[in-house]
Design a protein around this motif. Sequence first.
Motif, mmCIF file in Angstrom:
data_model
loop_
_atom_site.group_PDB
_atom_site.id
_atom_site.type_symbol
_atom_site.label_atom_id
_atom_site.label_comp_id
_atom_site.label_asym_id
_atom_site.label_seq_id
_atom_site.Cartn_x
_atom_site.Cartn_y
_atom_site.Cartn_z
ATOM 1 N N TYR A 1 41.129 42.938 55.047
ATOM 2 C CA TYR A 1 40.836 42.683 53.626
ATOM 3 C C TYR A 1 39.889 41.490 53.473
ATOM 4 C CZ TYR A 1 43.651 46.401 51.765
ATOM 5 O OH TYR A 1 44.116 47.654 51.426
ATOM 6 N N HIS B 1 41.557 52.162 40.645
ATOM 7 C CA HIS B 1 42.710 51.385 40.174
ATOM 8 C C HIS B 1 42.649 50.964 38.706
ATOM 9 C CE1 HIS B 1 43.353 49.850 44.604
ATOM 10 N NE2 HIS B 1 43.567 51.148 44.469
ATOM 11 N N HIS C 1 45.681 49.791 36.216
ATOM 12 C CA HIS C 1 45.759 48.382 35.788
ATOM 13 C C HIS C 1 45.936 48.289 34.268
ATOM 14 C CE1 HIS C 1 43.487 46.577 39.520
ATOM 15 N NE2 HIS C 1 44.717 46.966 39.798
ATOM 16 N N ALA D 1 49.233 39.696 45.376
ATOM 17 C CA ALA D 1 48.211 40.550 46.012
ATOM 18 C C ALA D 1 47.094 40.885 45.016
ATOM 19 C CB ALA D 1 48.830 41.812 46.621
ATOM 20 N N THR D 2 46.397 39.875 44.589
ATOM 21 C CA THR D 2 45.350 40.047 43.559
ATOM 22 C C THR D 2 44.184 40.898 44.030
ATOM 23 O OG1 THR D 2 44.228 38.073 44.345
ATOM 24 C CG2 THR D 2 45.789 37.778 42.506
ATOM 25 N N LEU E 1 48.082 35.261 43.956
ATOM 26 C CA LEU E 1 48.063 35.002 45.395
ATOM 27 C C LEU E 1 47.649 36.262 46.135
ATOM 28 C CD1 LEU E 1 50.870 36.314 46.853
ATOM 29 C CD2 LEU E 1 51.859 34.548 45.431
ATOM 30 N N ASP E 2 47.053 36.026 47.290
ATOM 31 C CA ASP E 2 46.687 37.129 48.175
ATOM 32 C C ASP E 2 46.713 36.607 49.611
ATOM 33 O OD1 ASP E 2 45.232 40.075 47.734
ATOM 34 O OD2 ASP E 2 44.795 39.150 49.674
ATOM 35 N N LEU E 3 47.113 37.477 50.522
ATOM 36 C CA LEU E 3 47.161 37.091 51.937
ATOM 37 C C LEU E 3 45.766 36.741 52.465
ATOM 38 C CD1 LEU E 3 49.043 37.040 54.452
ATOM 39 C CD2 LEU E 3 48.375 39.419 54.853
ATOM 40 N N MET F 1 39.723 37.083 49.589
ATOM 41 C CA MET F 1 40.099 37.728 48.323
ATOM 42 C C MET F 1 40.549 36.654 47.320
ATOM 43 S SD MET F 1 39.839 41.060 48.245
ATOM 44 C CE MET F 1 40.089 42.621 49.104
ATOM 45 N N ASP G 1 51.193 34.270 51.525
ATOM 46 C CA ASP G 1 51.869 35.490 51.968
ATOM 47 C C ASP G 1 53.014 35.811 50.996
ATOM 48 O OD1 ASP G 1 53.384 37.434 53.286
ATOM 49 O OD2 ASP G 1 52.828 36.639 55.258
ATOM 50 N N CYS H 1 50.250 45.086 42.360
ATOM 51 C CA CYS H 1 49.614 46.410 42.411
ATOM 52 C C CYS H 1 49.184 46.755 43.839
ATOM 53 C CB CYS H 1 48.384 46.443 41.508
ATOM 54 S SG CYS H 1 48.668 45.890 39.820
ATOM 55 N N LEU I 1 51.473 48.410 52.173
ATOM 56 C CA LEU I 1 50.948 47.710 53.359
ATOM 57 C C LEU I 1 52.019 46.939 54.114
ATOM 58 C CD1 LEU I 1 47.716 46.299 51.674
ATOM 59 C CD2 LEU I 1 47.885 48.234 53.229
ATOM 60 N N LEU I 2 53.250 46.958 53.592
ATOM 61 C CA LEU I 2 54.317 46.167 54.219
ATOM 62 C C LEU I 2 55.298 47.067 54.964
ATOM 63 C CD1 LEU I 2 55.172 43.788 51.224
ATOM 64 C CD2 LEU I 2 53.515 43.411 53.058
HETATM 65 C C1 LIG Z 1 45.206 47.650 48.365
HETATM 66 S S1 LIG Z 1 44.758 45.991 47.993
HETATM 67 C C2 LIG Z 1 45.184 45.913 46.269
HETATM 68 C C3 LIG Z 1 44.445 44.823 45.543
HETATM 69 C C4 LIG Z 1 44.721 44.726 44.043
HETATM 70 N N1 LIG Z 1 46.120 44.415 43.787
HETATM 71 C C5 LIG Z 1 44.327 45.959 43.280
HETATM 72 O O1 LIG Z 1 45.119 46.442 42.474
HETATM 73 O O2 LIG Z 1 43.203 46.452 43.440
HETATM 74 C C6 LIG Z 1 46.067 45.141 48.776
HETATM 75 C C7 LIG Z 1 45.939 43.621 48.757
HETATM 76 O O3 LIG Z 1 47.169 43.093 49.263
HETATM 77 C C8 LIG Z 1 46.881 41.961 50.039
HETATM 78 N N2 LIG Z 1 48.031 41.728 50.936
HETATM 79 C C9 LIG Z 1 48.408 42.439 52.008
HETATM 80 N N3 LIG Z 1 49.529 41.926 52.563
HETATM 81 C C10 LIG Z 1 49.866 40.850 51.792
HETATM 82 C C11 LIG Z 1 50.911 39.893 51.846
HETATM 83 N N4 LIG Z 1 51.849 39.930 52.808
HETATM 84 N N5 LIG Z 1 50.935 38.916 50.914
HETATM 85 C C12 LIG Z 1 49.989 38.851 49.940
HETATM 86 N N6 LIG Z 1 48.976 39.733 49.835
HETATM 87 C C13 LIG Z 1 48.912 40.736 50.744
HETATM 88 C C14 LIG Z 1 45.587 42.335 50.768
HETATM 89 O O4 LIG Z 1 44.920 41.198 51.262
HETATM 90 C C15 LIG Z 1 44.831 43.069 49.665
HETATM 91 O O5 LIG Z 1 43.998 42.207 48.933
#
Ligand SMILES: C[S@@+](CC[C@H](N)C(=O)[O-])C[C@H]1O[C@@H](n2cnc3c(N)ncnc32)[C@H](O)[C@@H]1O
Length: 230
Positions: free
Chosen positions: A30, A45, A49, A68-69, A90-92, A96, A119, A136, A141-142
């Motif tokens: 990402y 998306h 949203h 996860a912005t 916040l975002d990992l 981003m 995280d 969102c 992803l987890l």
């Molecule tokens: C599929 S994108 C979605 C982005 C946004 N929320 C949207 O609606 O378009 C997933 C996002 O989750 C973030 N992400 C993944 N694992 C994460 C974690 N453990 N903590 C925070 N963010 C995470 C990724 O970096 C990525 O920006």
Amino acid sequence: MQNLLNHPALAAALPDRLPFTIAQRTRRVYDRLAAFYPLSTMFFHSRAHRRAMADSGIRDGMQVLEIATGSGEMFRRLVRVNRGGATLGLDLSPNMAARTQHRVSKEFPGSVARCHAVDARFLPFRDEFFDAIVCCYLLELLSQDDILRTLSEIRRVLKCGGTFTLVLIGEKTELFNRLYRVLGSLAPAFWGRQIEQRVTDFLTLHDLRILSDCTVRQSFYPSRVLTARK
Ligand SMILES: C[S@@+](CC[C@H](N)C(=O)[O-])C[C@H]1O[C@@H](n2cnc3c(N)ncnc32)[C@H](O)[C@@H]1O
């Protein structure tokens, strides 16, 4: 937390092809895609949203968190509505988070809006701090353990009576599901896997009461939008 991880409702575990250590790879992928990601949001998306925004009950003056912005499209919607409150994101992926912070500082200079690289599994906030939380397209992803960990954290930092709005990739179309499985097996750190059909179990296990639940479609891409109350 330990109890939840062993809960019988989860014994029929998700087809959990995601290794526990995938977060490092997710962060890298990402990070690299941060500059292009707004396109994906625009095409797939933005309708979900808008629906999430409408269902969330978020009003001006609240303490709001987005988890996860991504590149910040939903975050900017939140800040626009919550000019007099505080909106944290916040975002990992540091790229981003930086991109989101940059756009929001430019568009809403007077607002209390901050986005950091954090995280979601370990939220650095005190208990019952937020009126509303939005997340969102993250849970895909987890790993299953990390979904439970993250939802426990969300519940912890959400006020009693606060709302949690969650958007997931929908699973109602078999052709789309097949395509998603292929993409997920090619690049699991980017696509993850669909988990929508287990989401009500996950929310119920965390004592989050579902207030609204709907599916929206943008082009061929289905999303499920849920709002729950603690
Ligand atoms: C599929 S994108 C979605 C982005 C946004 N929320 C949207 O609606 O378009 C997933 C996002 O989750 C973030 N992400 C993944 N694992 C994460 C974690 N453990 N903590 C925070 N963010 C995470 C990724 O970096 C990525 O920006």
